[in-house]
Structures are given as C-alpha cells and as structure tokens.
Design a protein around this motif. Structure first.
Motif, PDB file in Angstrom:
ATOM      1  N   LEU A 174      31.635 -58.177 -92.278  1.00 60.79           N
ATOM      2  CA  LEU A 174      31.087 -58.291 -93.626  1.00 60.79           C
ATOM      3  C   LEU A 174      31.839 -57.378 -94.604  1.00 60.79           C
ATOM      4  O   LEU A 174      32.148 -57.784 -95.732  1.00 60.79           O
ATOM      5  CB  LEU A 174      29.601 -57.938 -93.611  1.00 60.79           C
ATOM      6  CG  LEU A 174      28.881 -57.960 -94.964  1.00 60.79           C
ATOM      7  CD1 LEU A 174      28.940 -59.364 -95.579  1.00 60.79           C
ATOM      8  CD2 LEU A 174      27.431 -57.510 -94.815  1.00 60.79           C
ATOM      9  N   SER A 179      29.491 -57.410 -86.715  1.00 62.63           N
ATOM     10  CA  SER A 179      29.143 -58.233 -87.882  1.00 62.63           C
ATOM     11  C   SER A 179      29.290 -57.430 -89.170  1.00 62.63           C
ATOM     12  O   SER A 179      29.789 -57.942 -90.195  1.00 62.63           O
ATOM     13  CB  SER A 179      27.714 -58.759 -87.753  1.00 62.63           C
ATOM     14  OG  SER A 179      27.586 -59.584 -86.619  1.00 62.63           O
ATOM     15  N   ASN A 180      28.858 -56.171 -89.140  1.00 61.42           N
ATOM     16  CA  ASN A 180      28.999 -55.328 -90.335  1.00 61.42           C
ATOM     17  C   ASN A 180      30.465 -55.094 -90.686  1.00 61.42           C
ATOM     18  O   ASN A 180      30.843 -55.060 -91.866  1.00 61.42           O
ATOM     19  CB  ASN A 180      28.298 -53.994 -90.116  1.00 61.42           C
ATOM     20  CG  ASN A 180      26.786 -54.128 -90.146  1.00 61.42           C
ATOM     21  OD1 ASN A 180      26.261 -55.076 -90.725  1.00 61.42           O
ATOM     22  ND2 ASN A 180      26.088 -53.179 -89.532  1.00 61.42           N
TER      23      ASN A 180
END
Length: 359
Positions: free
Chosen positions: A287, A283-284
């Motif tokens: 992002l 997810s990072n």
C-alpha cells in the motif's frame, strides 16, 4: 469333689491320716485323706475327709479352663495383630501409591512445561516428544498417535514411537485408515471410550483382525481418544507394559495427550497470528508503495479512542512533520472553506455514528 463327715465314739485325741476307700464319683477304690477329733462335753467324735482323686480332678479342670482361656486370648491377640498389620500395610500401600502418583503428576507437568517451551519445534517434533514421555509415564515400550478428520471417519497415522519404528518390519506402512474398516486399535474412535486390554492374545472381539507380517507383537495396550469439545481429534495408544495397566496409567496417558493437544492448538493459533501479521505487513508495504507511485495518502480514525493515523504519503502531501501527528478537526477546519468544511464535518459525524462511508 465329695467330702465325708461322720460321728463315732469318744476318742482321747484327734486323729488324722490317709487311707483307701471307695470313691463314688469314679466308682472305684482310691486314696483319701481323713481327720477326726473328739468333743468331750458331748462325748462325740467329729470326723471329715476327702478323696485325693477328686482334688486332682479339680486341679486338672482348673488347668484345662486356664488353657482354654489362654488359647482364646492368644487367638484374639493373634487376630487383632493380623488385622492391625493388614491395616498398616494397606495404609502404607495407599501412601506409596499416592506418592508414586504425585511423582508421576510432577513429572508429567514438568514435561508439559518443556513441551510448551518448544516453540521452535515442528508439530511432528512436539507430538513425538509428548508420545515418548507418555510411554515413559506409563512404563510402556511402544506407542503411536493418529489424527482424525473433521467427520471422524478417517485416521491418519502421524507419529510412531522410536521403539515401534525399530521393531516394526513392515516396509509399506499404511498412513490413512477408514475408522469403520479398521481393527481393534481404532475402537476408541468408534466407541469414544478408553480401551484397556491387559491380555491381548486371549482378548475376544469381533474387531480383532490380527496383525500383518512384520508388525510389532502386542501383549497389552491402552487406547485413549483425545477430545476437542465433543469432537474426537486424535487417538493415542501405548503398549507392552511388563505389568498390567491400571487406572493411574490411563490417567497419565489421557492428561499428557490432552495437555499436548492444547499446546498444539496454542501453537497453531500463534502460527496463524504470526502469518496474519506477516501478510498485513506485506500488504501495508504494498500500500505504501502504491501511494508513493500514485501520490495519494490514506488515514484512519478510531471512533472509540478518537485516535487518527496517517500514512507516510499523507504527511508528505500536507508537508507535515510526522512528529506532530495527524490533523485534528480544528486543523482540518483551518484548511477548508466553510462550504466544504460543513460537508466534511457532517459526513464525518454520520460515518462515526452510523458506520457508513463518506466522501
């Protein structure tokens, strides 16, 4: 014994000897010893004697009493020896049992330590190892492990021992069983108690349904429920020990399976945590890619520690060296005009105190 005493006319000297006379104690003639002696001053002769049979009877009576006393002492010593021997043997037996239990405990703890270090193994690999060690600890030949669903209504066969798989000739093995419809081997799930059967052939129970063709013969068995809190999560069983199962076998099986379950839960927690960390990393990464594409950044503030963190893109936007770290409040104050600084600072303080959003 009867002694004789009599007085007779004077005699010149003492006279002694043996003769025969009537013995009143046995009412017949028998040998007797007598002795007489004169007493000139008075002109008397004193005599005495006794029957030989009476002496022999006294000797026999003394011998009989001695033999009775000796026999009593012998019986007492024999009983005492037997008692002491039994106590010594019982003590040695208990000592041997304690040493055997200690060795089994040490072996179980060693195997549980090995099990806890098998971090790369699958769940099936861990359960198979634990089951085989439980079979060894209890001196059994076969065993199985089954898991229950959350409402404890169904059993799913998970692991059979290697010897069970060799001996079983059933081709289409059933893997899922309804607890209420299953035979004696699921009784621990229904009663939530350990079941020990040392004579399976003659054991009487309405739940005893027999075996399908090709099933392994069972002579003895232990079946224990495995708990997680108040809930039964699994059943473990071992069977066909050459001797009768005892409390030590039950203890070793239960402790081994309880230890296995705790290790499985720890592995599940670690696996879930690792997957969560991997998802967070993914997810990072997504992002960061989105921020690069859109040209926007993000930051976070920990109200407890006072630490601020910036995304990589935010450092680029402010053209700030990441080595310097994120802006402090004073740094922000330098880049805001008073109007916007007041709005930013009041919103920031409200968010820290009340936990709300600010923008």
């Amino acid at each position: 014994m009867q002694c004789l005493f009599y007085i007779c006319p004077p005699a010149k000297k003492a006279i002694g000897g043996s003769e025969k006379g009537n013995n009143p104690s046995i009412n017949q003639m028998g040998a007797k010893l007598s002795y007489v002696k004169g007493f000139p001053p008075w002109g008397w002769v004193l005599g005495t004697g006794f029957h030989v049979d009476d002496i022999q009877n006294e000797i026999e009576l003394i011998v009989q009493n001695f033999l009775r006393m000796f026999a009593g002492i012998f019986v007492f010593i024999t009983c005492l020896s037997i008692y002491i021997t039994k106590r010594v043997l019982r003590t040695e037996y208990k000592t041997a049992q304690a040493e055997a239990a200690k060795e089994l405990d040490e072996l179980r703890l060693k195997k549980l330590l090995e099990l806890s270090q098998m971090t790369q193994n699958s769940i099936h690999g861990l359960t198979e190892f634990a089951l085989e060690e439980a079979i060894q600890l209890t001196g059994s030949e076969i065993g199985y492990l089954a898991f229950l669903n959350e409402d404890e209504s169904q059993l799913t066969m998970h692991t059979w021992s290697r010897q069970t798989m060799k001996a079983c000739e059933i081709e289409d093995k059933i893997l899922i069983y309804n607890v209420e419809d299953t035979g004696l081997w699921a009784e621990s799930a229904r009663s939530k108690k350990t079941i020990v059967i040392n004579d399976y052939q003659n054991f009487q129970s309405s739940r005893k349904m027999g075996f399908p063709q090709g099933h392994v013969d069972i002579s003895r068995m232990i079946n224990v429920p495995i708990f997680d809190g108040d809930m039964i999560v699994a059943l473990a069983a071992v069977g066909n020990k050459k001797e009768a199962y005892n409390d030590s076998d039950v203890r070793q099986l239960r402790l081994m399976m309880d230890g296995m379950w705790k290790i499985l839960q720890q592995k599940k927690t670690e696996d879930d945590l690792r997957r969560s960390e991997e998802r967070i990393k993914e997810s990072n990464a997504d992002l960061r890619l989105a921020q690069q594409i859109c040209g926007i950044g993000s930051w976070a503030f920990n109200a407890e520690t006072g630490v601020r963190t910036w995304s990589d893109e935010l450092f680029k936007i402010f053209e700030r060296d990441p080595e310097l770290g994120a802006f402090t409040l004073n740094d922000f104050k330098k880049i805001y005009v008073d109007k916007w600084w007041d709005r930013y600072y009041s919103g920031f303080q409200a968010a820290v105190k009340e936990g709300g959003a600010f923008y």
